[in-house]
Design a protein around this motif. Structure first.
Motif, PDB file in Angstrom:
ATOM      1  N   THR A  78       0.804  -1.214   0.000  1.00  0.00           N
ATOM      2  CA  THR A  78       0.000   0.000   0.000  1.00  0.00           C
ATOM      3  C   THR A  78       0.844   1.274   0.000  1.00  0.00           C
ATOM      4  O   THR A  78       0.587   2.200  -0.761  1.00  0.00           O
ATOM      5  N   ASP A 170      -6.777  -2.019  -3.565  1.00  0.00           N
ATOM      6  CA  ASP A 170      -6.015  -2.612  -2.482  1.00  0.00           C
ATOM      7  C   ASP A 170      -6.931  -3.427  -1.573  1.00  0.00           C
ATOM      8  O   ASP A 170      -8.141  -3.215  -1.556  1.00  0.00           O
ATOM      9  N   GLU A 171      -6.344  -4.322  -0.819  1.00  0.00           N
ATOM     10  CA  GLU A 171      -7.106  -5.151   0.135  1.00  0.00           C
ATOM     11  C   GLU A 171      -8.229  -5.906  -0.573  1.00  0.00           C
ATOM     12  O   GLU A 171      -9.336  -6.027  -0.049  1.00  0.00           O
TER      13      GLU A 171
HETATM   14 MG    MG Z   1      -1.862  -2.614   2.756  1.00  0.00          MG
END
Ligand code: MG
Ligand code: ADP
Length: 740
Positions: A78, A170-171
């Motif tokens: 990230t 993300d995630e």
């Molecule tokens: Mg992350």
């Protein structure tokens, strides 16, 4: 080097807790603190697992339209990847890189960290955007962290996301509703914009989990494969020639980890009170006097606060026993004020052991330094929508094994760690499901369907879902949108309501009541109510006599929504005074945020050409007609959730519940599960001890007692239902309709 002593054994048994061990490998190590802490930021960045892969990653991103990156929490996905892209020129030519997060807190903290690493002020080159809060500067911001929901909303203005050269989702392993929708849409966008690069990143830990997570990642990769030639997932393509689009077969990259081993311990028999057991386990670890912070996973804000209280008491008791470390309990959950969050993320000073009582939020999305011990209740609150009742439940349920592994992994970042699962190994094996059901398959989809429709996706059924939602949920969403006037008889976006509702960043019912307020001449009042419904509770945490008394001063028989109007008015008259808020046990912070949201919504209404109006301004305090106008406008958004008091037997539930619970039934139910749903008024409602005949509610959740508890209630008159929604409620003799 001293051998690392296994914590828990002796002291835990003193508390009647005994843990059975299961070693998951790795030699014991001497306690060392995160030495990276003192290193310069650049040096810290170089030490992250992702650093060694940066050239290869940039190559893959250049050569492939889609790149799936799998790597455990903390490997640098990230915070680093967007910076690599920035350095490599992807933010040139006025374009931006977006990085989406399922959680608001994550978007904010990650952006702050990246801004710090890049040495710029937050909101300049690095910014973030969550609903109702945009901390970025057009033309200046290059890296934009935002919630997945915000990016979805941006697509309504800019369907091809032209501002962005790269979108990093993300995630993705969390499979939030908005992430799934976004992935489906990005696949479409890529057909029209071959130059757009999509990065999908996902966390994972340990060999076992990597194997299963990679299957998931492969499924996502395959989903994005729009090339006509079938290549094995992970095939690496040559760089495209100048001006040529990249390969449409996705690349897959696993970042090898830097995880230390985590020893997992189980209880010999599962506990019936995981909160108490968690506190006891934390104290037991603390008494062993080995350094390292403790992370406790609980299910909600109340539990986190309760754990902190218990630990504070324990801490005071322990102070006399001359331990080397002082206990410092802190809570971490999504609604926590920013100032309190800082305490959680700051490294513990010397001689202090932090114990963080956290919700699911600490599972993967935020980085906590210095954790060596994880105590896992193995439970989480699970939201689940039932299309048959049209209501949600929020139940405490066992987490999946995949989640439990993620949680355990949080202990192994600095050095070998320990994870204490507060259940027996047998229960772990037999009662925890392997993976979590994607949110898409357990959510109300009305808002999502409305958004897709407004993006021109008319045939919702044939949309490419990563995980198709249940057909009943789809039907219910269409029905609800139709009832609200957002869709016409052919399930197409209706003008003007459908298009206008889609434009407002609100749930369909709230959007609908705002539009109604424009027609009925009370935008001022409805704006206030909608803004207050969009923030965390405005009341100070309840339960105390003085808080309840303060609340009673604003309470009116018309219900919570009208009581909010009273709070707002009094706060305005005080000159928005903080002192006023404190003396009245109202959350000043929530009111300030509501004021900000109110301004933004007002601007939205202006853009829609809806003129400001007020029904109560200048009206006398007893003008029931003016008040009825406001109530009707609110009911115009909530009529689907109408409930009627029954004369069914009241059950006395507990000693505090002196009045017993009045049972309500949904009015719309024609039979079946919806008719069987038993509703009552939640204790936080100003109507808790009242028995209004007819109500509408904004939210009702089924809890572990099996009841659906209504919150944010508006008392209505039965005639309004047939007046506002003749398509839904007919003028049947009310009594027979409700009798069963
Ligand atoms: Mg992350
Ligand atoms: P990933 O996304 O792969 O889980 P991150 O990029 O979030 O990893 O974090 C990479 C590293 O950056 C972490 O291991 C941690 O050392 C550091 N880090 C991230 N956020 C913060 C923060 N808010 N404060 C201190 N260090 C942080």
């Amino acid at each position: 080097m001293a051998a690392f002593k296994r914590p828990g054994e002796l002291s835990a048994s003193a508390f009647g807790l005994s843990f059975a061990d299961r070693d998951v490998g790795g030699a014991a190590a001497a306690p060392i603190y995160n030495m990276n802490e003192r290193l310069a930021l650049t040096e810290q960045r170089r030490r992250l697992p992702i650093y060694a892969h940066r050239t290869q990653l940039l190559y893959l991103i250049e050569a492939h339209a889609t790149t799936v990156v799998v790597g455990e929490t903390g490997s640098g996905k990230t915070t680093q990847l967007p910076q690599y892209l920035h350095k490599a020129g992807w933010t040139g030519g006025g374009r931006m890189v977006a990085c989406t997060q399922p959680r608001r807190v994550a978007a904010m903290t990650v952006a702050a960290r990246v801004a710090e690493e890049m040495g710029c002020r937050l909101g300049q080159e690095v910014g973030y955007a969550i609903r109702f809060e945009d901390v970025s500067t057009p033309g200046v911001t290059r890296l934009r962290f935002c919630t997945d929901g915000v990016l979805l909303r941006e697509m309504m203005q800019d369907p091809l996301l032209q501002k962005y050269s790269v979108i990093m989702v993300d995630e993705a392993h969390e499979r939030s509703l908005a992430t799934d929708v976004l992935l489906g849409l990005l696949k479409k966008v890529q057909r029209r914009r071959p130059d757009l690069r999509v990065i999908i990143s996902s966390a994972t830990i340990e060999a076992e989990a990597i194997a299963s997570a990679t299957i998931e990642a492969e499924a996502i990769a395959r989903f994005f494969d729009t090339s006509n030639v079938r290549r094995p997932v992970g095939h690496v393509e040559a760089l495209p020639a100048e001006g040529q689009p990249p390969s449409r077969s996705p690349a897959l990259m696993s970042l090898e980890g830097r995880m230390h081993s985590v020893q997992v311990h189980y209880l010999e028999t599962s506990t019936s009170n995981y909160l108490q057991s968690a506190v006891e386990a934390a104290v037991a670890i603390h008494k062993e006097d080995q350094p390292g912070d403790i992370l406790i996973f609980l299910t909600g804000q109340d539990e986190c606060e309760a754990a902190v209280k218990l630990l504070e008491e324990e801490g005071r008791r322990l102070q006399r026993s001359r331990l080397k470390w002082r206990l410092q309990p802190v809570a971490l959950y999504a609604g926590l004020p920013a100032s309190h969050q800082l305490a959680v993320f700051e490294p513990s000073p010397r001689g202090v052991r932090k114990v963080i009582a956290a919700t699911n939020i600490a599972e993967t999305s935020v980085t906590l330094e210095g954790i060596v011990y994880v105590i896992d209740s193995c439970f989480a609150k699970q939201r689940c929508y039932n299309p048959l009742t049209g209501l949600e439940s929020l139940l405490i349920a066992p987490i999946s094994k995949a989640s439990a592994q993620q949680r355990a992994g949080r202990a192994g970042r600095v050095r070998p760690g320990h994870c204490f699962r507060l259940c027996s190994e047998d229960d772990y094996e037999s009662k925890l499901p392997a993976t979590t059901v994607p949110e898409m398959q357990r959510s109300d989809l009305a808002g999502t369907v409305l958004q897709l429709k407004s993006l021109g996706i008319d045939n919702i059924m044939s949309f490419e879902w990563l995980a198709p939602p249940p057909a009943e949920t789809m039907v219910r969403a269409l029905e609800m949108l139709h009832a609200l006037g957002a869709l016409d008889g052919d399930a197409r976006l209706a003008r003007p309501y459908g298009t206008q509702m889609a434009e407002l960043p609100l749930d369909p019912p709230l959007a609908r009541m705002l539009l109604a307020s424009g027609e009925m001449g009370c935008t001022a009042e409805v704006l206030t109510v909608v803004a207050m419904l969009s923030v965390q509770s405005v009341w100070a945490p309840g339960g105390r006599r003085d808080v309840d008394d303060a609340k009673a001063r604003f309470a009116v028989a018309e219900g919570d929504l009208i009581s909010y109007l009273n709070v707002w008015k009094a706060w305005e008259e005080s000159g928005r005074s903080k002192k006023w808020a404190i003396t009245n046990y109202v959350m000043h912070r929530s009111l300030l945020r509501a004021a900000d949201i109110r301004n933004q919504l007002q601007a939205h209404l202006r853009r829609l050409g809806i003129k400001p109006s007020s029904a109560l301004e200048g009206a006398s305090a007893f003008d029931q007609e003016a008040l009825a106008t406001v109530r009707k406008a609110l009911a115009a958004g909530l009529f689907i959730n109408a409930a009627k008091l029954t004369d069914e037997l009241q059950v006395k539930l507990s000693d505090q519940d002196d009045s017993g619970a009045s049972i309500y039934r949904l009015v719309r139910s024609a039979g079946g599960e919806a008719a069987a749903a038993k509703l009552r008024i939640h204790h936080s409602s100003v109507l808790f001890r009242c028995r209004p005949q007819w109500v509408c509610f904004y939210a009702a959740e089924q809890n572990d007692t099996g009841w659906y508890e209504m919150r944010d209630i508006l008392a209505i008159e039965s005639g309004w239902l047939t007046e506002l929604a003749p398509h839904m409620y007919r003028l049947a003799p009310v009594n027979t309709q409700m009798r069963r």
